[in-house]
Design a protein around this motif. Structure first.
Motif, PDB file in Angstrom:
ATOM      1  N   UNK A  51       0.800  -1.216   0.000  1.00  0.00           N
ATOM      2  CA  UNK A  51       0.000   0.000   0.000  1.00  0.00           C
ATOM      3  C   UNK A  51       0.835   1.268   0.000  1.00  0.00           C
ATOM      4  N   UNK A  52       2.079   1.173  -0.438  1.00  0.00           N
ATOM      5  CA  UNK A  52       2.987   2.318  -0.414  1.00  0.00           C
ATOM      6  C   UNK A  52       3.005   3.101  -1.725  1.00  0.00           C
ATOM      7  N   UNK A  53       2.523   2.507  -2.801  1.00  0.00           N
ATOM      8  CA  UNK A  53       2.545   3.182  -4.097  1.00  0.00           C
ATOM      9  C   UNK A  53       1.303   4.059  -4.217  1.00  0.00           C
ATOM     10  N   UNK A  54       1.513   5.361  -4.239  1.00  0.00           N
ATOM     11  CA  UNK A  54       0.404   6.297  -4.382  1.00  0.00           C
ATOM     12  C   UNK A  54       0.101   6.509  -5.856  1.00  0.00           C
ATOM     13  N   UNK A  55       1.137   6.596  -6.681  1.00  0.00           N
ATOM     14  CA  UNK A  55       0.954   6.789  -8.114  1.00  0.00           C
ATOM     15  C   UNK A  55       2.275   7.042  -8.795  1.00  0.00           C
ATOM     16  N   UNK A  56       2.208   7.245 -10.078  1.00  0.00           N
ATOM     17  CA  UNK A  56       3.395   7.534 -10.859  1.00  0.00           C
ATOM     18  C   UNK A  56       3.037   7.630 -12.314  1.00  0.00           C
ATOM     19  N   UNK A  57       3.938   8.179 -13.082  1.00  0.00           N
ATOM     20  CA  UNK A  57       3.658   8.336 -14.500  1.00  0.00           C
ATOM     21  C   UNK A  57       4.949   8.566 -15.265  1.00  0.00           C
ATOM     22  N   UNK A  58       5.081   7.904 -16.392  1.00  0.00           N
ATOM     23  CA  UNK A  58       6.163   8.213 -17.323  1.00  0.00           C
ATOM     24  C   UNK A  58       5.783   9.492 -18.055  1.00  0.00           C
ATOM     25  N   UNK A  59       6.770  10.262 -18.460  1.00  0.00           N
ATOM     26  CA  UNK A  59       6.519  11.507 -19.172  1.00  0.00           C
ATOM     27  C   UNK A  59       6.898  11.363 -20.634  1.00  0.00           C
ATOM     28  N   UNK A  60       6.279  12.185 -21.473  1.00  0.00           N
ATOM     29  CA  UNK A  60       6.549  12.170 -22.900  1.00  0.00           C
ATOM     30  C   UNK A  60       7.886  12.811 -23.238  1.00  0.00           C
ATOM     31  N   UNK A  61       8.171  12.840 -24.507  1.00  0.00           N
ATOM     32  CA  UNK A  61       9.425  13.387 -25.031  1.00  0.00           C
ATOM     33  C   UNK A  61       9.601  14.835 -24.589  1.00  0.00           C
ATOM     34  N   UNK A  62      10.751  15.181 -23.982  1.00  0.00           N
ATOM     35  CA  UNK A  62      10.964  16.562 -23.533  1.00  0.00           C
ATOM     36  C   UNK A  62      10.931  17.574 -24.668  1.00  0.00           C
TER      37      UNK A  62
END
Length: 124
Positions: A51-62
């Motif tokens: 239950x430690x993962x709140x969220x995350x996201x990869x980002x697009x090309x800078x």
């Protein structure tokens, strides 16, 4: 305690997972790459189960980023990335863990050849 794990990378061309595009990662044997991928999946599963993962996201090309700044009292919009730099912000994970020691334990598992991982507490 909430922490953000920031992943900085320099893949050319840009893509995800970023490690697949890094020379340092590509230089590893197939077995080593498979082991790193399995370790990552294990970390993600462990964070989820605890239950430690709140969220995350990869980002697009800078190169697709837009910067909004003020210059001469007016808004100025320019193309990204943010700065002339070798590394770019590739993505993040937000975790909610018991203490800094646990946060550091988790963040260390995200680091790999050719990447920089930054751990930062979230301001309350």
């Amino acid at each position: 305690m909430k922490y953000v794990i920031l992943i900085h990378s320099n893949p050319q061309p840009w893509g995800h997972p970023t490690s697949d595009f890094l020379a340092e990662h590509q230089a590893l044997s197939a077995a080593e790459r498979e082991e790193r991928n399995a370790d990552f999946e294990s970390v993600m599963q462990d964070l989820s189960e605890r239950g430690e993962l709140v969220g995350g996201q990869a980002l697009g090309d800078p190169r697709d980023a837009r910067l909004f700044r003020w210059e001469g009292g007016r808004r100025k919009v320019t193309d990204g990335p943010y700065a002339e730099t070798v590394e770019h912000f590739a993505g993040f994970f937000l975790v909610d863990v018991a203490d800094q020691a646990r946060a550091e334990e988790v963040a260390a598992k995200f680091s790999g050849p050719g990447e920089t991982v930054e751990l930062r507490p979230v301001a309350d």
